[in-house]
Scaffold this motif. Structure first.
Motif, PDB file in Angstrom:
ATOM      1  N   GLY A 119       8.181  11.921 -21.519  1.00  0.00           N
ATOM      2  CA  GLY A 119       9.389  12.744 -21.538  1.00  0.00           C
ATOM      3  C   GLY A 119       9.205  14.035 -22.282  1.00  0.00           C
ATOM      4  N   ILE A 120       9.175  13.967 -23.588  1.00  0.00           N
ATOM      5  CA  ILE A 120       9.132  15.183 -24.392  1.00  0.00           C
ATOM      6  C   ILE A 120       7.861  15.985 -24.130  1.00  0.00           C
ATOM      7  CG2 ILE A 120       8.083  14.093 -26.438  1.00  0.00           C
ATOM      8  CD1 ILE A 120      10.007  15.797 -28.148  1.00  0.00           C
ATOM      9  N   SER A 121       6.736  15.304 -23.857  1.00  0.00           N
ATOM     10  CA  SER A 121       5.480  16.028 -23.643  1.00  0.00           C
ATOM     11  C   SER A 121       5.494  16.861 -22.374  1.00  0.00           C
ATOM     12  CB  SER A 121       4.294  15.064 -23.626  1.00  0.00           C
ATOM     13  OG  SER A 121       4.004  14.587 -24.922  1.00  0.00           O
ATOM     14  N   LEU A 122       6.327  16.502 -21.397  1.00  0.00           N
ATOM     15  CA  LEU A 122       6.390  17.339 -20.199  1.00  0.00           C
ATOM     16  C   LEU A 122       6.987  18.697 -20.532  1.00  0.00           C
ATOM     17  CD1 LEU A 122       5.588  17.316 -17.222  1.00  0.00           C
ATOM     18  CD2 LEU A 122       7.954  16.766 -16.682  1.00  0.00           C
TER      19      LEU A 122
ATOM     20  N   PRO B  35      -1.760  20.028 -31.728  1.00  0.00           N
ATOM     21  CA  PRO B  35      -1.075  19.604 -30.500  1.00  0.00           C
ATOM     22  C   PRO B  35       0.314  20.223 -30.414  1.00  0.00           C
ATOM     23  CG  PRO B  35      -2.072  17.733 -31.632  1.00  0.00           C
ATOM     24  CD  PRO B  35      -2.163  18.896 -32.570  1.00  0.00           C
ATOM     25  N   ILE B  36       0.723  20.577 -29.198  1.00  0.00           N
ATOM     26  CA  ILE B  36       2.034  21.193 -29.030  1.00  0.00           C
ATOM     27  C   ILE B  36       3.150  20.236 -29.421  1.00  0.00           C
ATOM     28  CG2 ILE B  36       2.242  20.522 -26.603  1.00  0.00           C
ATOM     29  CD1 ILE B  36       3.669  23.274 -26.190  1.00  0.00           C
ATOM     30  N   GLU B  37       2.858  18.933 -29.440  1.00  0.00           N
ATOM     31  CA  GLU B  37       3.899  17.963 -29.784  1.00  0.00           C
ATOM     32  C   GLU B  37       4.488  18.194 -31.163  1.00  0.00           C
ATOM     33  OE1 GLU B  37       2.307  16.397 -26.157  1.00  0.00           O
ATOM     34  OE2 GLU B  37       1.330  17.251 -27.933  1.00  0.00           O
TER      35      GLU B  37
ATOM     36  N   ALA C 140       8.476  18.256 -31.632  1.00  0.00           N
ATOM     37  CA  ALA C 140       9.148  17.347 -32.549  1.00  0.00           C
ATOM     38  C   ALA C 140      10.014  18.077 -33.559  1.00  0.00           C
ATOM     39  CB  ALA C 140       8.116  16.488 -33.278  1.00  0.00           C
ATOM     40  N   ALA C 141       9.686  19.331 -33.838  1.00  0.00           N
ATOM     41  CA  ALA C 141      10.459  20.105 -34.813  1.00  0.00           C
ATOM     42  C   ALA C 141      11.662  20.802 -34.193  1.00  0.00           C
ATOM     43  CB  ALA C 141       9.548  21.143 -35.474  1.00  0.00           C
TER      44      ALA C 141
ATOM     45  N   PRO D 269      15.214  21.371 -32.817  1.00  0.00           N
ATOM     46  CA  PRO D 269      16.460  20.609 -32.998  1.00  0.00           C
ATOM     47  C   PRO D 269      17.119  20.185 -31.699  1.00  0.00           C
ATOM     48  CG  PRO D 269      16.797  22.947 -33.479  1.00  0.00           C
ATOM     49  CD  PRO D 269      15.315  22.751 -33.319  1.00  0.00           C
ATOM     50  N   ARG D 270      16.746  20.796 -30.570  1.00  0.00           N
ATOM     51  CA  ARG D 270      17.303  20.379 -29.285  1.00  0.00           C
ATOM     52  C   ARG D 270      16.626  19.129 -28.749  1.00  0.00           C
ATOM     53  NH1 ARG D 270      16.198  26.173 -26.692  1.00  0.00           N
ATOM     54  NH2 ARG D 270      14.371  25.799 -28.026  1.00  0.00           N
ATOM     55  N   LEU D 271      15.411  18.861 -29.210  1.00  0.00           N
ATOM     56  CA  LEU D 271      14.621  17.746 -28.703  1.00  0.00           C
ATOM     57  C   LEU D 271      14.538  16.577 -29.683  1.00  0.00           C
ATOM     58  CD1 LEU D 271      11.621  19.782 -27.215  1.00  0.00           C
ATOM     59  CD2 LEU D 271      13.518  18.790 -25.941  1.00  0.00           C
ATOM     60  N   ARG D 272      14.398  16.892 -30.945  1.00  0.00           N
ATOM     61  CA  ARG D 272      14.118  15.859 -31.947  1.00  0.00           C
ATOM     62  C   ARG D 272      15.137  14.712 -31.954  1.00  0.00           C
ATOM     63  NH1 ARG D 272      10.690  15.646 -36.299  1.00  0.00           N
ATOM     64  NH2 ARG D 272      11.254  14.117 -37.902  1.00  0.00           N
ATOM     65  N   PRO D 273      16.437  14.974 -31.800  1.00  0.00           N
ATOM     66  CA  PRO D 273      17.385  13.851 -31.884  1.00  0.00           C
ATOM     67  C   PRO D 273      17.152  12.753 -30.856  1.00  0.00           C
ATOM     68  CG  PRO D 273      18.539  15.950 -32.056  1.00  0.00           C
ATOM     69  CD  PRO D 273      17.135  16.261 -31.643  1.00  0.00           C
ATOM     70  N   TYR D 274      16.474  13.062 -29.751  1.00  0.00           N
ATOM     71  CA  TYR D 274      16.273  12.079 -28.678  1.00  0.00           C
ATOM     72  C   TYR D 274      14.869  11.480 -28.682  1.00  0.00           C
ATOM     73  CZ  TYR D 274      20.438  14.568 -27.260  1.00  0.00           C
ATOM     74  OH  TYR D 274      21.677  15.151 -27.249  1.00  0.00           O
ATOM     75  N   ALA D 275      14.032  11.933 -29.610  1.00  0.00           N
ATOM     76  CA  ALA D 275      12.647  11.464 -29.644  1.00  0.00           C
ATOM     77  C   ALA D 275      12.575  10.030 -30.152  1.00  0.00           C
ATOM     78  CB  ALA D 275      11.804  12.381 -30.527  1.00  0.00           C
ATOM     79  N   ASP D 276      11.577   9.315 -29.667  1.00  0.00           N
ATOM     80  CA  ASP D 276      11.321   7.952 -30.099  1.00  0.00           C
ATOM     81  C   ASP D 276      10.931   7.971 -31.582  1.00  0.00           C
ATOM     82  OD1 ASP D 276      10.501   5.338 -30.440  1.00  0.00           O
ATOM     83  OD2 ASP D 276       8.634   5.577 -29.309  1.00  0.00           O
ATOM     84  N   PRO D 277      11.670   7.266 -32.450  1.00  0.00           N
ATOM     85  CA  PRO D 277      11.338   7.288 -33.889  1.00  0.00           C
ATOM     86  C   PRO D 277       9.915   6.837 -34.185  1.00  0.00           C
ATOM     87  CG  PRO D 277      13.524   6.342 -33.538  1.00  0.00           C
ATOM     88  CD  PRO D 277      12.908   6.504 -32.183  1.00  0.00           C
ATOM     89  N   GLN D 278       9.409   5.869 -33.426  1.00  0.00           N
ATOM     90  CA  GLN D 278       8.051   5.410 -33.669  1.00  0.00           C
ATOM     91  C   GLN D 278       7.045   6.504 -33.334  1.00  0.00           C
ATOM     92  OE1 GLN D 278       6.959   2.394 -35.130  1.00  0.00           O
ATOM     93  NE2 GLN D 278       5.161   3.735 -35.251  1.00  0.00           N
ATOM     94  N   TRP D 279       7.313   7.267 -32.256  1.00  0.00           N
ATOM     95  CA  TRP D 279       6.421   8.377 -31.911  1.00  0.00           C
ATOM     96  C   TRP D 279       6.451   9.436 -33.003  1.00  0.00           C
ATOM     97  CZ3 TRP D 279       7.811  13.542 -30.536  1.00  0.00           C
ATOM     98  CH2 TRP D 279       6.731  14.322 -30.110  1.00  0.00           C
ATOM     99  N   LEU D 280       7.618   9.738 -33.536  1.00  0.00           N
ATOM    100  CA  LEU D 280       7.711  10.712 -34.622  1.00  0.00           C
ATOM    101  C   LEU D 280       6.903  10.251 -35.828  1.00  0.00           C
ATOM    102  CD1 LEU D 280      11.501  11.650 -34.445  1.00  0.00           C
ATOM    103  CD2 LEU D 280       9.574  13.086 -33.760  1.00  0.00           C
ATOM    104  N   GLU D 281       6.968   8.962 -36.117  1.00  0.00           N
ATOM    105  CA  GLU D 281       6.205   8.438 -37.245  1.00  0.00           C
ATOM    106  C   GLU D 281       4.703   8.507 -36.964  1.00  0.00           C
ATOM    107  OE1 GLU D 281       5.821   6.881 -41.092  1.00  0.00           O
ATOM    108  OE2 GLU D 281       7.569   7.700 -40.039  1.00  0.00           O
ATOM    109  N   ASP D 282       4.322   8.135 -35.734  1.00  0.00           N
ATOM    110  CA  ASP D 282       2.905   8.212 -35.357  1.00  0.00           C
ATOM    111  C   ASP D 282       2.398   9.648 -35.417  1.00  0.00           C
ATOM    112  OD1 ASP D 282       2.867   5.490 -34.915  1.00  0.00           O
ATOM    113  OD2 ASP D 282       3.092   5.651 -32.746  1.00  0.00           O
ATOM    114  N   LEU D 283       3.245  10.577 -34.996  1.00  0.00           N
ATOM    115  CA  LEU D 283       2.847  11.985 -35.005  1.00  0.00           C
ATOM    116  C   LEU D 283       2.648  12.473 -36.435  1.00  0.00           C
ATOM    117  CD1 LEU D 283       2.414  14.164 -32.786  1.00  0.00           C
ATOM    118  CD2 LEU D 283       4.739  14.946 -33.274  1.00  0.00           C
ATOM    119  N   LYS D 284       3.544  12.042 -37.316  1.00  0.00           N
ATOM    120  CA  LYS D 284       3.435  12.440 -38.718  1.00  0.00           C
ATOM    121  C   LYS D 284       2.133  11.945 -39.333  1.00  0.00           C
ATOM    122  CE  LYS D 284       6.033  10.327 -41.705  1.00  0.00           C
ATOM    123  NZ  LYS D 284       7.238   9.866 -42.450  1.00  0.00           N
ATOM    124  N   ASN D 285       1.671  10.778 -38.882  1.00  0.00           N
ATOM    125  CA  ASN D 285       0.466  10.174 -39.445  1.00  0.00           C
ATOM    126  C   ASN D 285      -0.790  10.464 -38.625  1.00  0.00           C
ATOM    127  OD1 ASN D 285       1.930   8.940 -41.546  1.00  0.00           O
ATOM    128  ND2 ASN D 285       2.535   7.273 -40.176  1.00  0.00           N
ATOM    129  N   LEU D 286      -0.682  11.383 -37.663  1.00  0.00           N
ATOM    130  CA  LEU D 286      -1.822  11.690 -36.811  1.00  0.00           C
ATOM    131  C   LEU D 286      -2.934  12.329 -37.630  1.00  0.00           C
ATOM    132  CD1 LEU D 286      -2.164  11.482 -33.647  1.00  0.00           C
ATOM    133  CD2 LEU D 286      -1.750  13.949 -33.604  1.00  0.00           C
TER     134      LEU D 286
END
Length: 415
Positions: free
Chosen positions: A329-332, A254-256, A260-261, A263-280
């Motif tokens: 947001g970020i997925s757009l 997935p492009i996500e 997520a990697a 540096p212009r986007l990651r600081p504003y990402a939902d922490p729970q989404w980042l965790e979910d993505l890591k465990n996908l």
């Protein structure tokens, strides 16, 4: 909220269609007051030096499934100032829309309420899994008038119609009959609603075209589309929301993960989404179920219909939650990146999320930078019209003239 005027000087302006290399833009209250060279600076105005930056209309995500104010906030901090929901629980959707109208920290919101489907049809499986409550369905053409009238009573801004035989879900499902779909479209049009069809297969796309829908909520991804289908979509005057991001999410990559990697986007990402993505789960079948969809087929269809004159409209099918990489947001940003990788120019991709989206859904007060329109605006470093990933570098966001604090801790409370 009342704010002092703001003037952005010497900024490149992508107005939703064209680029003006250097101009001033005056924001006064919730609207754009003026656009032009060497504007006078009102007393007390905030002055922003825009040299080296591009000002754009706020982005519109034309396909989401939004369940919380937190998701509307996440959309806004990535520059998505309007979300168009494509199916949800009516009472909840109305409450979110009302909150978005009151609050400057939430993306604006338009709703479909309950989508039209056959008894037992998609997404009834989500009811069985406990993800949503039971909802009304449409057994035949005789139910169409009543169903659409009930959606109007629910407050729907547009009608969603599911044309899904189970191919996308991995198992057969009941399907609306073509005459029922035609009756739904006619009832929607009689009441001034756009009718948007869920179509992930070529056969569903043919059915939607023949029923007279206004737009497709997905590009078909079950195989290569022949030229007859391309021509039929163009001749019918439809718009298409390809949702490449969600189709790419059915793949192993997935492009996500790329988003997520960054540096212009990651600081504003939902922490729970980042965790979910890591465990996908790595295996798409584990997170999405068995599907016969390929984003390459959807991308090919999207580019070919676009070259045939069909407006493309950006949308993510963003939901959020474990197992679903697409989010708010970020997925757009991922969707626009995938459109460029498929063959659009960066400027063409930006149009899909601004003026084309506004035009498709009749949102005449946004999607462009012009006097009198909503001051839903983004300021980005560099030139996104030349390099789409420059849009990742958003430095300021305004919703109706109010500057968004991207770093503020979000609270569901309005106090």
């Amino acid at each position: 909220m009342t704010t002092a005027p703001t003037i952005i000087r010497n900024v490149a302006v992508f107005d939703g269609v064209h680029l003006q290399q250097r101009a001033d833009v005056l924001i006064d209250g919730p609207t754009i007051a003026a656009v032009g060279p060497d504007l006078a600076v009102p007393a007390g105005a905030t002055v922003i030096d825009g040299l080296g930056y591009t000002l754009l209309p706020g982005l519109i995500d034309a396909h989401t499934h939004t369940m919380s104010t937190a998701q509307l906030h996440q959309a806004l901090v990535f520059g998505v100032t309007t979300e168009l929901d494509m199916g949800g629980v009516p009472e909840h959707s109305r409450a979110l829309r009302a909150a978005a109208q009151r609050r400057s920290d939430l993306a604006d919101f338009r709703i479909a309420t309950t989508g039209a489907t056959a008894p037992g049809g998609h997404p009834s499986q989500l009811v069985e899994l406990g993800f949503m409550p039971p909802f009304p369905t449409v057994a035949g053409p005789e139910d169409a008038e009543r169903f659409v009238a009930d959606r109007i009573a629910d407050g729907a801004d547009h009608l969603k119609i599911f044309i899904e035989d189970g191919t996308a879900a991995g198992h057969p499902m009941p399907l609306l009959a073509p005459e029922t779909i035609k009756a739904l479209v006619a009832a929607a049009h009689d009441r001034g609603l756009k009718a948007i069809a869920h179509t992930m297969t070529r056969s569903a796309t043919w059915t939607a075209v023949n029923a007279g829908v206004d737009g497709l909520a997905h590009a078909p991804a079950d195989g290569p589309s022949d030229q007859a289908l391309i021509d039929a979509v163009a001749d019918a005057g439809l718009f298409v929301v390809p949702t490449l991001a969600t189709l790419a999410g059915m793949s192993r990559h997935p492009i996500e993960f790329r988003l997520a990697a960054d540096p212009r986007l990651r600081p504003y990402a939902d922490p729970q989404w980042l965790e979910d993505l890591k465990n996908l789960p790595a295996d798409p079948a584990q997170r999405m179920g068995p599907m016969a969809m390929d984003v390459r087929h959807a991308a090919d269809f999207a580019i070919r219909v676009f070259r045939a004159g069909v407006p493309l409209v950006a949308g993510t099918d963003g939901t959020g939650g474990a197992g679903h990489p697409t989010t708010h947001g970020i997925s757009l940003h991922g969707e626009l990146t995938l459109m460029v990788e498929a063959g659009l120019s960066p400027a063409e991709a930006l149009i899909t999320a601004t003026s084309a989206a506004a035009d498709a859904f009749g949102l005449s007060d946004r999607g462009r930078i012009a006097p009198g329109l909503r001051a839903d605006l983004l300021l980005a470093a560099g030139a996104p019209n030349a390099e789409i990933t420059a849009l990742y570098g958003i430095t300021k966001i305004w919703k109706q003239g109010v500057l968004v604090d991207r770093t503020a801790t979000f609270s569901d409370s309005e106090d």
